[in-house]
Design a protein around this motif. Sequence first.
Motif, PDB file in Angstrom:
ATOM      1  N   VAL A  81       0.837  -1.202   0.000  1.00 46.26           N
ATOM      2  CA  VAL A  81       0.000   0.000   0.000  1.00 46.26           C
ATOM      3  C   VAL A  81       0.870   1.248   0.000  1.00 46.26           C
ATOM      4  N   ARG A  82       1.927   1.236   0.788  1.00 48.73           N
ATOM      5  CA  ARG A  82       2.828   2.394   0.849  1.00 48.73           C
ATOM      6  C   ARG A  82       3.492   2.640  -0.508  1.00 48.73           C
ATOM      7  N   ILE A  83       3.914   1.578  -1.181  1.00 46.15           N
ATOM      8  CA  ILE A  83       4.534   1.714  -2.497  1.00 46.15           C
ATOM      9  C   ILE A  83       3.542   2.313  -3.493  1.00 46.15           C
ATOM     10  N   LEU A  84       2.314   1.821  -3.501  1.00 52.01           N
ATOM     11  CA  LEU A  84       1.310   2.300  -4.449  1.00 52.01           C
ATOM     12  C   LEU A  84       0.945   3.757  -4.180  1.00 52.01           C
ATOM     13  N   HIS A  85       0.850   4.127  -2.923  1.00 55.48           N
ATOM     14  CA  HIS A  85       0.519   5.522  -2.613  1.00 55.48           C
ATOM     15  C   HIS A  85       1.685   6.452  -2.959  1.00 55.48           C
ATOM     16  N   THR A  86       2.907   5.977  -2.793  1.00 51.83           N
ATOM     17  CA  THR A  86       4.056   6.782  -3.210  1.00 51.83           C
ATOM     18  C   THR A  86       4.078   6.939  -4.725  1.00 51.83           C
ATOM     19  N   ALA A  87       3.809   5.851  -5.445  1.00 51.81           N
ATOM     20  CA  ALA A  87       3.749   5.924  -6.906  1.00 51.81           C
ATOM     21  C   ALA A  87       2.643   6.873  -7.352  1.00 51.81           C
ATOM     22  N   ALA A  88       1.517   6.872  -6.636  1.00 51.26           N
ATOM     23  CA  ALA A  88       0.417   7.776  -6.968  1.00 51.26           C
ATOM     24  C   ALA A  88       0.830   9.233  -6.770  1.00 51.26           C
ATOM     25  N   ALA A  89       1.528   9.516  -5.666  1.00 47.78           N
ATOM     26  CA  ALA A  89       1.978  10.884  -5.414  1.00 47.78           C
ATOM     27  C   ALA A  89       2.962  11.341  -6.480  1.00 47.78           C
ATOM     28  N   LYS A  90       3.859  10.459  -6.875  1.00 47.45           N
ATOM     29  CA  LYS A  90       4.822  10.801  -7.928  1.00 47.45           C
ATOM     30  C   LYS A  90       4.105  11.045  -9.256  1.00 47.45           C
ATOM     31  N   LEU A 172     -11.819   9.090 -17.837  1.00 46.29           N
ATOM     32  CA  LEU A 172     -11.634   8.108 -16.770  1.00 46.29           C
ATOM     33  C   LEU A 172     -11.679   8.807 -15.418  1.00 46.29           C
ATOM     34  N   PRO A 173     -12.146   8.129 -14.381  1.00 44.42           N
ATOM     35  CA  PRO A 173     -12.244   8.781 -13.061  1.00 44.42           C
ATOM     36  C   PRO A 173     -10.881   9.093 -12.480  1.00 44.42           C
ATOM     37  N   ALA A 174     -10.825  10.208 -11.762  1.00 37.96           N
ATOM     38  CA  ALA A 174      -9.594  10.625 -11.081  1.00 37.96           C
ATOM     39  C   ALA A 174      -9.708  10.441  -9.571  1.00 37.96           C
ATOM     40  N   ASP A 175     -10.677   9.639  -9.143  1.00 35.30           N
ATOM     41  CA  ASP A 175     -10.891   9.333  -7.734  1.00 35.30           C
ATOM     42  C   ASP A 175     -10.698   7.838  -7.531  1.00 35.30           C
ATOM     43  N   ALA A 176     -10.042   7.451  -6.434  1.00 35.22           N
ATOM     44  CA  ALA A 176      -9.691   6.043  -6.227  1.00 35.22           C
ATOM     45  C   ALA A 176     -10.918   5.147  -6.159  1.00 35.22           C
ATOM     46  N   ASP A 177     -11.942   5.535  -5.407  1.00 34.64           N
ATOM     47  CA  ASP A 177     -13.135   4.698  -5.276  1.00 34.64           C
ATOM     48  C   ASP A 177     -13.872   4.580  -6.607  1.00 34.64           C
ATOM     49  N   PRO A 211      -2.054  12.506 -15.335  1.00 31.81           N
ATOM     50  CA  PRO A 211      -1.457  12.259 -14.017  1.00 31.81           C
ATOM     51  C   PRO A 211      -2.465  11.936 -12.924  1.00 31.81           C
ATOM     52  N   ALA A 212      -3.566  12.686 -12.857  1.00 29.32           N
ATOM     53  CA  ALA A 212      -4.555  12.451 -11.800  1.00 29.32           C
ATOM     54  C   ALA A 212      -5.225  11.097 -11.964  1.00 29.32           C
ATOM     55  N   VAL A 213      -5.435  10.672 -13.195  1.00 27.15           N
ATOM     56  CA  VAL A 213      -6.070   9.378 -13.454  1.00 27.15           C
ATOM     57  C   VAL A 213      -5.109   8.242 -13.101  1.00 27.15           C
ATOM     58  N   ARG A 214      -3.847   8.390 -13.477  1.00 26.78           N
ATOM     59  CA  ARG A 214      -2.863   7.354 -13.133  1.00 26.78           C
ATOM     60  C   ARG A 214      -2.719   7.233 -11.613  1.00 26.78           C
ATOM     61  N   ALA A 215      -2.714   8.363 -10.928  1.00 23.57           N
ATOM     62  CA  ALA A 215      -2.646   8.330  -9.464  1.00 23.57           C
ATOM     63  C   ALA A 215      -3.855   7.603  -8.885  1.00 23.57           C
ATOM     64  N   ALA A 216      -5.037   7.883  -9.441  1.00 19.40           N
ATOM     65  CA  ALA A 216      -6.252   7.209  -8.964  1.00 19.40           C
ATOM     66  C   ALA A 216      -6.189   5.715  -9.228  1.00 19.40           C
ATOM     67  N   LEU A 217      -5.585   5.308 -10.335  1.00 15.71           N
ATOM     68  CA  LEU A 217      -5.445   3.887 -10.646  1.00 15.71           C
ATOM     69  C   LEU A 217      -4.600   3.186  -9.587  1.00 15.71           C
ATOM     70  N   TYR A 218      -3.451   3.777  -9.235  1.00 14.58           N
ATOM     71  CA  TYR A 218      -2.593   3.171  -8.221  1.00 14.58           C
ATOM     72  C   TYR A 218      -3.288   3.135  -6.860  1.00 14.58           C
ATOM     73  N   GLU A 219      -4.006   4.212  -6.533  1.00 15.53           N
ATOM     74  CA  GLU A 219      -4.710   4.244  -5.248  1.00 15.53           C
ATOM     75  C   GLU A 219      -5.856   3.246  -5.221  1.00 15.53           C
ATOM     76  N   ALA A 220      -6.470   2.987  -6.382  1.00  7.77           N
ATOM     77  CA  ALA A 220      -7.530   1.975  -6.459  1.00  7.77           C
ATOM     78  C   ALA A 220      -6.952   0.582  -6.243  1.00  7.77           C
ATOM     79  N   VAL A 221      -5.802   0.316  -6.852  1.00  6.25           N
ATOM     80  CA  VAL A 221      -5.156  -0.980  -6.662  1.00  6.25           C
ATOM     81  C   VAL A 221      -4.785  -1.179  -5.194  1.00  6.25           C
ATOM     82  N   ALA A 222      -4.424  -0.089  -4.509  1.00  7.32           N
ATOM     83  CA  ALA A 222      -4.052  -0.183  -3.096  1.00  7.32           C
ATOM     84  C   ALA A 222      -5.206  -0.668  -2.232  1.00  7.32           C
ATOM     85  N   LYS A 223      -6.436  -0.576  -2.731  1.00 12.59           N
ATOM     86  CA  LYS A 223      -7.609  -1.033  -1.999  1.00 12.59           C
ATOM     87  C   LYS A 223      -7.920  -2.508  -2.239  1.00 12.59           C
ATOM     88  N   VAL A 224      -7.207  -3.126  -3.164  1.00  5.73           N
ATOM     89  CA  VAL A 224      -7.450  -4.535  -3.479  1.00  5.73           C
ATOM     90  C   VAL A 224      -6.869  -5.404  -2.365  1.00  5.73           C
TER      91      VAL A 224
END
Length: 290
Positions: A81-90, A172-177, A211-224
């Motif tokens: 989760v930490r890796i995915l959230h860092t990747a999302a921030a980047k 595409l959505p820019a929100d993780a949920d 960028p916002a969509v890619r960040a949301a994708l990583y944050e969505a995966v972090a919820k899996v």
Amino acid sequence: MDEMQLLRDFAGPAGLPAREDLARQRAELLAATAAARPRRRVLWGGVTAAGLAAAVAAVAVVAVLAPADEAVGPAPVPDAVRILHTAAAKARALPDVTPRPDQFVYTKTRLADGRENETWASVDGTHDGLAFLFGHETEVAGCRNGKRVQKESHGRTVTSRCVPHPAAPADLPADADAMLAYLHRSTYGEGDTRHDLGTEVVELAGGHLPPAVRAALYEAVAKVPGLVARTDAKDATGRPVLGITWNSTTEHGIGNQDEFLFDPVTFAYLGSGTGTVVSQGIVDAVRQRP
């Protein structure tokens, strides 16, 4: 003259005291101790009361400032989760580049045996792209007016029904949920029977995303659930990378193990394990490279 002789000369002879002297000194010591006890008790009581008041005040402040669940330290965060959230921030900090519909997303991947694959995918999915895969060149027909006319060997063509498969999907959505909900309901890949969450994620991550969509994708995966971090992972070329794996099940009950690879320094997406992304960009025509 040595030090011990000096001490003997200064102190004189060190004989033992007489028995009656020991008894007298013991009695004097007990009397002095009994006389001192009341004063020590009063002093101790005063100090204890003051100290207790200060301690209660300090505990009250700590109780207000620190939530109860932090009393024993913050809960550990899974590495994945930490890796995915860092990747999302980047990803969110990257500049936003919006390609034109008639452009192509160029991607080069390197395989473990040293070979390289190259693809030119249509931004809007309607233009004819190109792919060099495993030493073979293949034209990737775009989807126009609900039909795809794919060239085959010996001059043959095959026409099939289709929907555009954009390499840079719009809206595409820019929100993780919202992104997670999209991944669960999408049939990306035109209803491919191998469709599952992992396929959706890898398809999206390999294309061009804002960028916002890619960040949301990583944050969505972090919820899996069931994510596993592999800090000792290596890409197809043998370089150390950060790996995220999880098990998923297709809509037909087939189990898959999906994997994300990230650069350990930039946290850029490097592929899904079968090949390492070494170059990607937007170009105006097939065979053009960024």
